[in-house]
Design an enzyme around this catalytic site. Structure first.
Site, mmCIF file in Angstrom:
data_model
loop_
_atom_site.group_PDB
_atom_site.id
_atom_site.type_symbol
_atom_site.label_atom_id
_atom_site.label_comp_id
_atom_site.label_asym_id
_atom_site.label_seq_id
_atom_site.Cartn_x
_atom_site.Cartn_y
_atom_site.Cartn_z
ATOM 1 N N GLY A 272 -7.022 -16.837 43.387
ATOM 2 C CA GLY A 272 -7.315 -15.924 44.491
ATOM 3 C C GLY A 272 -6.962 -16.547 45.821
ATOM 4 C CB SER A 273 -8.507 -16.050 49.135
ATOM 5 O OG SER A 273 -8.494 -14.645 48.997
ATOM 6 C CB THR A 274 -8.848 -21.142 46.650
ATOM 7 O OG1 THR A 274 -8.397 -20.797 45.333
ATOM 8 C CG2 THR A 274 -10.318 -20.775 46.784
ATOM 9 C CG PHE A 275 -2.252 -20.143 45.326
ATOM 10 C CD1 PHE A 275 -2.099 -21.240 44.483
ATOM 11 C CD2 PHE A 275 -1.115 -19.534 45.842
ATOM 12 C CE1 PHE A 275 -0.834 -21.704 44.162
ATOM 13 C CE2 PHE A 275 0.153 -19.994 45.516
ATOM 14 C CZ PHE A 275 0.288 -21.087 44.667
ATOM 15 C CE LYS A 276 -5.325 -14.788 50.912
ATOM 16 N NZ LYS A 276 -6.466 -14.002 51.400
#
Lengths: 488, 458
Positions: free
Chosen positions: A215-219
């Site tokens: 999810g957003s942690t990959f940003k």
């Protein structure tokens, strides 16, 4: 008659010769085949004939051995079995070994050639030296903090020291007592069946062996790729991104959970977790640049050992632009283990070096003398440039100070973090996974003390990006506090 | 040594000094001391390897062995002064090693101890040895009791039929907690009968019979009758009692002694033909014999079927685990063989814990024992003595080959006992009597002729 007695004697001599030749055949030529037969219990009997070496946490053994007086004699016991199960694994007479018990089996069982200065002596005497001990990198307080914080939930925590890669905590919940699998008999097989049929899958090591969409942690990875590639040079400049953002080549509109994302800068996009901005940045970096950055961060590496094996975290290398857009925000086929996401946070915290995580600090003989030390000098290579790492540190600190990750703040420490809420299941119908990755540096320390990744599978019902902050961030905070208190 | 032997009362007129061959009593004593030492060291070693301490009463054990050895030696020294000096020490050493191996296996089967019984039976055997050597002054005396021996042997074999079977075979008789196999004693009795009968009739058996053509003759029916009858009777009874090992042993003994007596290769041909016939018949009619042949051809078949290893596979695993030098006494896992590990499969423990080196040494000890038996047979001057020595030596050789070949996968398994080594009271006692007879025979063989000639040789 004399002649015939001689013939009889020669006949008997022939029988004796046949016996001797046959004995040599069985004992020398075919010995290896008999030894390797699966039905031959001797290797197992010898293997369990002496107590195994122990696994130590901060110098204190968390394993033990008990004399069962059975054929496979010494059975494994575990102090705090469920707490350390994701690290020790089990050592069972019936079901073999897992995790550290497996990876360090030669050391613990006494077959490691390093255990003796005279390996030939043991070959000759047919004995084996006492098992050695494996001293882990774990910090009991950190492990306990993660375990307590996750209790009653399904999820995992991985915490490591960013610069060295020492793993401070590895928690998987729900857990199990590996001591139940020690030995033989119906109780052991019943426990095995029960644990394997449990829908909560307590024997699954979620920190090492389960991959979740990050999810957003990959940003963070996407942002690093954009900065390193020069796609984004000013993190505070507006990115001219529409809200919602039509995925390239399709009519699908990608919405945001947060508001104020239209035309947001990358700094704000990280702080407020704007899907639209980061997806578009990923597309602008391009497939090759994104795949290369993911590889540098440790994705698509099936060979990671800590020394227990770690599942491969995936970032696809052949996608259409709309798939790339989704992958850049940690969806589509992007999958990561909690340990891998902790490495991502650690790479940011340590100035761009991707650490090689490890669990065994020292291997020692039974008398305490050292055989070898763990850890790989120089880590796993560089994930990003130091200046990119500095930028990302600032962005992650921003997310904790006044962004989506405020629940991770630790008094008296600099904390950087990133939340995530990952959709999964058919039509994204599953309860979203709540993520948090981050790092913390005590105010008076020159280096960051801990990097952490937390995933909670069943963050009940909270569908917004909020769940990363509400479900995962407090757990991470507890772990980081414990790590900073324990000191380097 | 010479001084000691000179003191012995010697019934024969003293030969001229200098021409006298050494009798070897001193050597025998030294070898016996070595055998006692090895047995006691093995006893201690097992204790230390398994419990970390010397077995209780080890001093009494050592003293007992030494006393038994000394008594046996004195019996030979006074009653059979010219006997072959190797026979007694080898028997003693093998018996001592057997006790060590059984004691070692006892440690893993605490609910089924056998070493104590085996020790008592060994003591009885040694005592019978002393009695036999002391009482039987001339082996030719046995010749007179040929038919009595045959009758007694048959009765002994018949008795167990009236007792309940043990593990499917009617070969034991039990009373008062004791059990023994009378068939073991029958071996000696039948060997005596065969030797006496063949010595008396060998000329007729060798030379008569209708000539067919060239050198081929029919075997003479009249002389053959009684021998064949007794043999058929014994073998038939054994098949009824399901003891195929002993049955094969009698068969082999019969063929060898007939061949030695008559020198006619026709006996070998007939023997092989009968053996083939018997093997085929028994193999098809007896399911448990058939399964043993299958086991021998494919010892690991049950493993491949997923049924776990059979006994022969376990035995082969044990031998394989021993390798060249062995795991060391007390450090093997031959107890995995389970049933009959102390009796039929005792050699597997020797193979695993003493290795190929120890196994070879044990087999060579048997080899020397058999060799010395044949040697006495060659040196003896009377046909009965020659045949009896050949027969007794062959009994040992066939038995060793039968069981050692069986447990190492050379031939199908037949239930025989490793002489002296295996657990089994009647077997140990019988073997001591066989050795007593060999001592008596070798004494006659090596005794100087009354005219002072040096015939016989040492």
């Amino acid at each position: 008659m004399i002649r015939h007695i001689r013939w009889c004697a020669w006949f008997c001599a022939l029988l004796l010769a046949a016996l001797l030749v046959n004995a040599a055949r069985v004992q020398v030529w075919e010995a290896a085949a008999y030894r390797d037969s699966p039905a031959n219990k001797r290797p197992a009997v010898e293997r369990w004939a002496q107590p195994r070496g122990d696994i130590l946490v901060e110098g204190r053994p968390v394993t033990g051995s008990r004399d069962s007086r059975q054929l496979l004699r010494w059975e494994r016991t575990y102090a705090d079995g469920p707490l350390y199960a994701p690290v020790t694994g089990f050592a069972s007479q019936t079901y073999g070994t897992s995790l550290l018990e497996r990876a360090e089996d030669a050391l613990l069982a006494g077959t490691d050639p390093g255990l003796t200065a005279f390996p030939l002596w043991y070959d000759l005497a047919r004995g084996r030296p006492s098992g050695g001990n494996a001293e882990t990198t774990l910090v009991a307080a950190v492990q306990q903090a993660g375990y307590t914080a996750l209790e009653g939930k399904r999820g995992a925590v991985a915490a490591l020291e960013p610069v060295t890669g020492r793993i401070l905590a590895l928690v998987s919940s729900p857990s199990y007592d590996p001591g139940e699998l020690s030995g033989t008999g119906t109780a052991v097989t019943a426990a095995w069946t029960r644990l394997n049929e449990d829908p909560a899958r307590p024997m699954l090591n979620r920190a090492l062996h389960e991959t979740y969409p990050p999810g957003s942690t990959f940003k963070i990875v996407t942002a690093a790729a954009a900065l390193d590639a020069g796609t984004v040079t000013d993190v505070d400049a507006p990115t001219r991104t529409p809200d919602p953002y039509p995925l390239p080549g399709t009519r699908t509109l990608l919405p945001n959970a947060a508001s104020g994302c239209e035309d947001a800068s990358m700094a704000d996009a990280v702080r407020w977790s704007c899907n639209t901005v980061m997806a578009r940045i990923g597309v602008r970096v391009g497939l090759r640049g994104m795949a290369e950055a993911a590889r540098r961060f440790g994705f698509n590496d099936a060979g990671l050992r800590v020394p227990a094996w770690v599942s491969r975290s995936n970032f696809d290398t052949d996608m259409s632009p709309d798939q790339l857009a989704l992958s850049s925000i940690g969806q589509f086929n992007t999958k990561a283990t909690p340990l891998q996401m902790a490495r991502v946070a650690a790479a940011v915290a340590s100035g761009g070096e991707l650490p090689a995580p490890y669990l065994v600090e020292r291997a020692t003989r039974a008398d305490g003398t050292q055989i070898r030390t763990g850890g790989r000098r120089g880590g796993s290579g560089r994930a990003m440039t130091p200046s990119t790492a500095l930028r990302l540190q600032e962005l992650m600190v921003g997310a904790v100070e006044d962004g989506t990750a405020r629940n991770a703040a630790v008094a008296g420490a600099v904390v950087g973090g990133k939340t995530g809420t990952a959709q999964h299941g058919v039509g994204n119908a599953g309860t979203p996974y709540a993520w948090f990755i981050g790092w913390a540096k005590a105010a008076d320390e020159p280096l960051p003390g801990v990097a952490v990744a937390v995933v909670v599978e069943d963050a009940s019902g909270d569908r917004g990006d909020i769940s990363g902050n509400s479900a995962a961030a407090p757990i991470a905070r507890a772990v980081m506090e414990a790590a900073l208190r324990a000191g380097p | 040594m010479t001084a000691l032997t000179a003191e012995v009362a010697d019934p024969a007129p003293p030969p001229p000094p200098g021409a006298r061959a050494p009798r070897g009593r001193g050597a025998e004593l030294m070898l016996l001391a070595g055998a006692v030492a090895i047995s006691v060291l093995g006893h201690l070693h097992v204790g230390f390897a398994l419990t970390g301490a010397a077995p209780r009463g080890a001093d009494r054990y050592a003293a007992g062995l030494a006393c038994a050895a000394l008594l046996a030696h004195l019996a030979v020294r006074f009653r059979a002064p010219y006997a072959d000096p190797l026979l007694l020490p080898i028997a003693f050493l093998l018996n001592g090693l057997g006790l060590v191996l059984i004691q070692r296996l006892d440690a893993t089967t605490p609910h089924h101890l056998a070493a104590g019984d085996q020790l008592r039976w060994s003591g009885l055997g040694a005592a019978l040895f002393v009695v036999a050597v002391a009482v039987l002054r001339d082996h030719r005396a046995l010749q007179r009791y040929a038919y009595l021996a045959a009758a007694a042997g048959l009765v002994l074999m018949l008795v167990p039929v009236f007792f309940p079977p043990v593990n499917g075979a009617h070969i034991w008789i039990r009373f008062g907690g004791l059990s023994f196999q009378p068939g073991e004693f029958a071996k000696i009795l039948l060997a005596v009968f065969f030797a006496a009968y063949l010595a008396a009739n060998r000329t007729a058996l060798a030379l008569t019979g209708r000539r067919l053509f060239w050198r081929l003759r029919l075997l003479p029916g009249r002389a053959l009758g009684p021998v064949l009858a007794i043999w058929l009777l014994s073998v038939g009874m054994l098949v009824l009692e399901r003891d195929l090992g002993t049955s094969l042993l009698f068969f082999g003994l019969f063929v060898i002694m007939l061949f030695t007596a008559t020198g006619r290769t026709g006996w070998i041909a007939i023997g092989l033909a009968l053996a083939a016939l018997g093997a085929y018949a028994v193999g098809t009619l007896e399911p448990h014999v058939h399964s043993r042949v299958e086991d021998w051809l494919h010892p690991l078949a049950s493993v491949e079927r997923g049924e776990g290893p059979g006994q022969l596979a376990q035995s082969l695993f044990a031998f394989g685990a021993g390798g060249l030098l062995g795991a060391g006494l007390g450090h093997g896992q031959s107890f995995l063989i389970g049933f009959a590990a102390k009796s039929d499969f005792i050699l597997a423990t020797a193979g695993e814990e003493l290795g190929l080196a120890g196994l070879t040494a044990i087999l060579l000890l048997y080899g020397i024992l058999v060799h010395r038996g044949f040697r006495a047979g060659l040196a003896l001057r009377d046909p009965f003595g020659r045949l009896l020595a050949t027969g007794l030596a062959s009994i040992i050789a066939l038995q060793v080959f039968g069981i050692a070949g069986g447990v190492t996968g050379l031939i199908p398994l037949t239930g025989m006992a490793m002489p002296f080594l295996a657990q089994g009271g009647s077997s140990v006692v019988t073997n001591w009597i066989i050795v007593a007879l060999l001592v008596r025979l070798s004494d006659s063989a090596r005794r100087p002729l009354p005219d002072g000639g040096a015939e016989g040789g040492g």
